[in-house]
Design an enzyme around this catalytic site. Structure first.
Site, PDB file in Angstrom:
ATOM      1  N   ARG A 138       0.886  -1.186   0.000  1.00 12.40           N
ATOM      2  CA  ARG A 138       0.000   0.000   0.000  1.00 12.40           C
ATOM      3  C   ARG A 138       0.910   1.218   0.000  1.00 12.40           C
ATOM      4  O   ARG A 138       1.726   1.403   0.901  1.00 12.40           O
ATOM      5  CB  ARG A 138      -0.902   0.004   1.241  1.00 12.40           C
ATOM      6  N   HIS A 175      -7.420   0.685  -6.294  1.00 10.24           N
ATOM      7  CA  HIS A 175      -7.589  -0.162  -5.105  1.00 10.24           C
ATOM      8  C   HIS A 175      -8.307  -1.446  -5.549  1.00 10.24           C
ATOM      9  O   HIS A 175      -9.469  -1.696  -5.183  1.00 10.24           O
ATOM     10  CB  HIS A 175      -8.405   0.597  -4.055  1.00 10.24           C
ATOM     11  N   GLN A 231     -10.218  -4.039  -3.157  1.00 12.10           N
ATOM     12  CA  GLN A 231     -11.540  -3.642  -2.673  1.00 12.10           C
ATOM     13  C   GLN A 231     -12.620  -4.039  -3.677  1.00 12.10           C
ATOM     14  O   GLN A 231     -13.720  -4.451  -3.293  1.00 12.10           O
ATOM     15  CB  GLN A 231     -11.578  -2.124  -2.435  1.00 12.10           C
ATOM     16  N   ASP A 269     -17.326   7.155  -1.513  1.00  7.48           N
ATOM     17  CA  ASP A 269     -16.075   7.047  -0.752  1.00  7.48           C
ATOM     18  C   ASP A 269     -15.829   8.418  -0.122  1.00  7.48           C
ATOM     19  O   ASP A 269     -16.508   9.401  -0.458  1.00  7.48           O
ATOM     20  CB  ASP A 269     -14.945   6.654  -1.729  1.00  7.48           C
ATOM     21  N   CYS A 305     -16.282   1.549   0.668  1.00  8.45           N
ATOM     22  CA  CYS A 305     -15.114   0.728   1.029  1.00  8.45           C
ATOM     23  C   CYS A 305     -14.728   0.870   2.498  1.00  8.45           C
ATOM     24  O   CYS A 305     -14.055   0.004   3.040  1.00  8.45           O
ATOM     25  CB  CYS A 305     -13.935   1.073   0.125  1.00  8.45           C
ATOM     26  N   ARG A 343     -13.442  -8.707   2.111  1.00  6.72           N
ATOM     27  CA  ARG A 343     -12.027  -8.452   1.822  1.00  6.72           C
ATOM     28  C   ARG A 343     -11.216  -9.702   2.179  1.00  6.72           C
ATOM     29  O   ARG A 343     -10.309 -10.105   1.452  1.00  6.72           O
ATOM     30  CB  ARG A 343     -11.513  -7.251   2.642  1.00  6.72           C
TER      31      ARG A 343
HETATM   32  N1  NVA Z   1     -10.037   6.716  -1.395  1.00  5.89           N
HETATM   33  C1  NVA Z   1      -9.659   6.277  -0.075  1.00  5.89           C
HETATM   34  C2  NVA Z   1      -9.869   4.804   0.069  1.00  5.89           C
HETATM   35  C3  NVA Z   1      -9.518   4.254   1.426  1.00  5.89           C
HETATM   36  C4  NVA Z   1      -9.691   2.770   1.548  1.00  5.89           C
HETATM   37  C5  NVA Z   1      -8.206   6.637   0.186  1.00  5.89           C
HETATM   38  O1  NVA Z   1      -7.373   6.463  -0.715  1.00  5.89           O
HETATM   39  O2  NVA Z   1      -7.907   7.143   1.279  1.00  5.89           O
HETATM   40  N1   CP Z   2     -11.241  -0.202   2.561  1.00  6.03           N
HETATM   41  C1   CP Z   2      -9.963  -0.245   2.992  1.00  6.03           C
HETATM   42  O1   CP Z   2      -9.020  -0.499   2.211  1.00  6.03           O
HETATM   43  O2   CP Z   2      -9.809  -0.014   4.319  1.00  6.03           O
HETATM   44  P1   CP Z   2      -8.446   0.183   5.127  1.00  6.03           P
HETATM   45  O3   CP Z   2      -7.874   1.520   4.700  1.00  6.03           O
HETATM   46  O4   CP Z   2      -8.855   0.163   6.562  1.00  6.03           O
HETATM   47  O5   CP Z   2      -7.498  -0.928   4.781  1.00  6.03           O
END
Ligand code: NVA
Ligand code: CP
Length: 303
Positions: free
Chosen positions: A104, A131, A134, A219, A259, A287
């Site tokens: 990540r 992502h 997800q 989101d 998500c 997930r």
């Molecule tokens: N769009 C959000 C998704 C988090 C799972 C982010 O990138 O923070």
């Molecule tokens: N939806 C998701 O990826 O959550 P986290 O940021 O908690 O991993």
């Protein structure tokens, strides 16, 4: 055999994605019935998190244990990658010792660079661009609740961010219509939109996007790394909230997904996310199951 990575939903064929989800549903059933399923005994997953996470970390770590393997959490604060060791060098070394690597991070190019030097499968656990893990969970949830998503209409309400862009790829791979309602200036990547053709439509009116839709998704308005834009975004996105009025415009059997983490009162009201049409808890749990199927697919081959 060439190493398969999962940096995007486009790295698997539509057929592979569908069979992976079938396997995910099967793996979920086995877990619920207490039947051990340990095809990854002795295998190790390295997990590099350069951004925060709850769901992704817990699901990958629990998933590897349940599959008989082990997951190793690596924070940039503790490893040399965080002190500037070249990404390629880190990839070469880490991948020589483990069976798969999950990352990540911020820039998608950083993930691609890592994958190009890795001898083992690399999984995108979220970048600023995509992502895809997800989306495996979201699609599994839809399949469980409603059957095939082919031909359905999905409305994305909000930012043209990493999740929105993952939905664009999902529309291509699973063959559904995607209506995207975002404020002007917050559209998703133009090349990704072009590649999706007329399966994806950009609208700037949430009501038009939501009309008769089978699934509404949203989101956060400010993603990780955009914290300094939070105040400005609160104003820009004010009319892009998923609330009861918007849900009313959708098909009467429409579902709601997010998500998570969610900000109640911002992108979604508490009445919607905690209401009868919301499947966010099933979506979050999936997930675990979807990624277990993915890990099996990448580490030991087709399910
Ligand atoms: N769009 C959000 C998704 C988090 C799972 C982010 O990138 O923070
Ligand atoms: N939806 C998701 O990826 O959550 P986290 O940021 O908690 O991993």
């Amino acid at each position: 055999m060439q190493t398969r990575h999962f940096l995007s939903l486009l790295d698997l064929t539509g057929e592979e994605l569908r069979s992976l989800l079938e396997h995910a549903i099967d793996v979920k059933l086995k877990l619920q019935q207490g039947i051990a399923h340990t095809p990854l005994a002795g295998k190790v997953l390295a997990m590099i998190f350069e951004k925060s996470s709850t769901r992704t970390r817990v699901s990958f770590e629990a998933g590897m244990s349940q599959l008989g393997g082990h997951a190793m959490f690596l924070s940039p604060r503790d490893i040399q990658l965080g002190r500037g060791e070249p990404v390629e060098d880190s990839a070469r070394v880490i991948s020589s010792m483990v069976d798969a690597v999950m990352i990540r991070t911020f820039g998608h190019d950083r993930l691609e660079t890592f994958a190009s030097a890795s001898s083992k499968p690399v999984i995108n656990a979220l970048t600023d661009k995509l992502h895809p893990c997800q989306l495996l969970a979201d699609m599994q949830t839809w399949f469980e609740c409603r059957g095939d998503i082919k031909g359905a209409t999905v409305a994305w309400i909000g930012d043209g961010n990493n999740m929105c862009q993952s939905y664009i790829n999902a529309a291509r791979q699973f063959d559904f219509q995607l209506n995207i309602a975002c404020p002007a200036g917050y559209e998703p990547n133009a090349d990704m939109l072009d590649a999706a053709g007329d399966r994806v439509r950009i609208m700037h009116d949430p009501a038009a996007a939501a009309e008769d839709a089978n699934l509404l998704v949203t989101d956060v308005w400010a993603s990780m790394g955009q914290e300094q834009e939070q105040q400005e975004r609160m104003q820009v996105f004010e009319s892009f909230q998923v609330n009861a009025q918007l849900m009313q415009l959708a098909d009467k059997d429409a579902l709601f997904m997010h998500c998570l983490p969610a900000h109640r009162g911002e992108e979604v009201t508490a009445a919607v996310i905690d209401g009868a049409q919301s499947v966010v808890w099933q979506e979050a749990e999936n997930r675990l199951h979807a990624q277990k199927a993915l890990l099996e697919f990448l580490i030991v081959g087709a399910n």
